[in-house]
Structure formats: C-alpha cells, structure tokens
Design a protein around this motif. Structure first.
Motif: not given
Length: 179
Positions: A20-35, A161-165
């Motif tokens: 879950t953490a990998i998917i969410v962090l990857s999504f945040a970095i690749i997609v930049d959902p909040f622009h 999630s924090t450790g991965l960040m």
C-alpha cells in the motif's frame, strides 16, 4: 524456520502495508495528484507541510485526550502513573499513546525534510502519507485488543509509509549531493 500462525498474520499485515505504501508514494510522485508542481514559493511548501501535519497531530492529541478522560473517571488511575501502578486499561492506552508519539516524531521530521528538500512535483506525498497515517492509527487502535496480527496492518501502514518516504528522501539527497 516455521512461522507461527500469529507471525504469519503479522507478516501478511506488514506485506500488505508495504505494498500500500509503495503504491501511494509512487502515485504521489508520478501523478502529482494535487498539482503541486505549480508551487513556486517556500511559503507554499510550508502550507503543504502544515496541512500534512494536521492528521498526525490530531491522533497524538486524541491519544493524550483518551488517557486524560480515562484517568478522570477511574479512581484507580486518577493520580497518574507516577503515583500508581496503573490499571490494565490505562496501560493499554499508554501503549497506544507511546506508539503514536514514536510514529509522530518520525512523521514530523520526515515531512519537514520532504517539504523543504524534495522537488515540488513530489509534494503530494506528505498529504497522502498523512492520510495513510490516519488510516493506520485507526486500524492499529481498533486491532490492538485482538493481538499482533489484528494490529499489524495499521502499525505497518503508519510506519512503512513514513519510512519509505524517509528512505526515498535519503536516496534522492545522496544523488543530489554527488551530482
């Protein structure tokens, strides 16, 4: 080595939380959902940081408040842990607070460093990981009484999630330093 049933349950929770953490962090970095790639000032970075710390701070305050409320209504625990040995229930609440405080310290340091050092297009990570923190704390609190397998996903979601960040931040900074 054969894992016990409890160890297998903990492992499944940890593995699912890491995924879950990998998917969410990857999504945040690749997609930049909040622009956030459009952010241009440090003031904007601090605004993202401040907003991202709201949920983790809420869970720290909530944990402290639960203990205060419980102590008020518990004749056995009202004098505090320095003056009493503490009931079973207060010890559980203290364990939840202690774990939340430990997690909060890691979140705070990681979010501050991320907000100040990482590319602006990666700034969606702190608010999304803040949400994972909140979900993880809820699941950890709900599962705590049911043993390690029941609380594993919640704990690991908060931590991973924090450790991965943090490790992404370190790797990014090392490459930035060496050119």
């Amino acid at each position: 080595m054969t894992l016990s049933i409890k160890q297998q349950g903990v492992f499944r929770g940890m593995a699912f939380a890491m995924a879950t953490a990998i998917i969410v962090l990857s999504f945040a970095i690749i997609v930049d959902p909040f622009h956030y790639a459009e952010i241009s000032t440090f003031s904007d970075r601090f605004a993202v940081l401040g907003g991202s710390l709201i949920l983790p701070t809420f869970f720290l305050i909530f944990s402290i408040g639960r203990i205060a409320k419980f102590r008020f209504f518990s004749p056995e625990d009202i004098d505090g842990s320095g003056l009493t040995s503490g009931s079973h229930d207060i010890k559980i609440l203290q364990s939840l607070l202690q774990n939340t405080l430990e997690q909060f310290v890691i979140v705070f340091a990681t979010f501050v460093a991320w907000a100040l050092l990482m590319p602006v297009s990666w700034l969606s990570a702190p608010p999304l990981c803040s949400l994972l923190f909140a979900i993880g704390r809820i699941l950890f609190f709900k599962g705590y009484h049911h043993g390690a397998p029941a609380r594993a996903y919640g704990f690991a979601l908060t931590f991973y999630s924090t450790g991965l960040m943090f490790f992404t931040l370190v790797i990014y900074q090392v490459f930035a330093w060496i050119g």
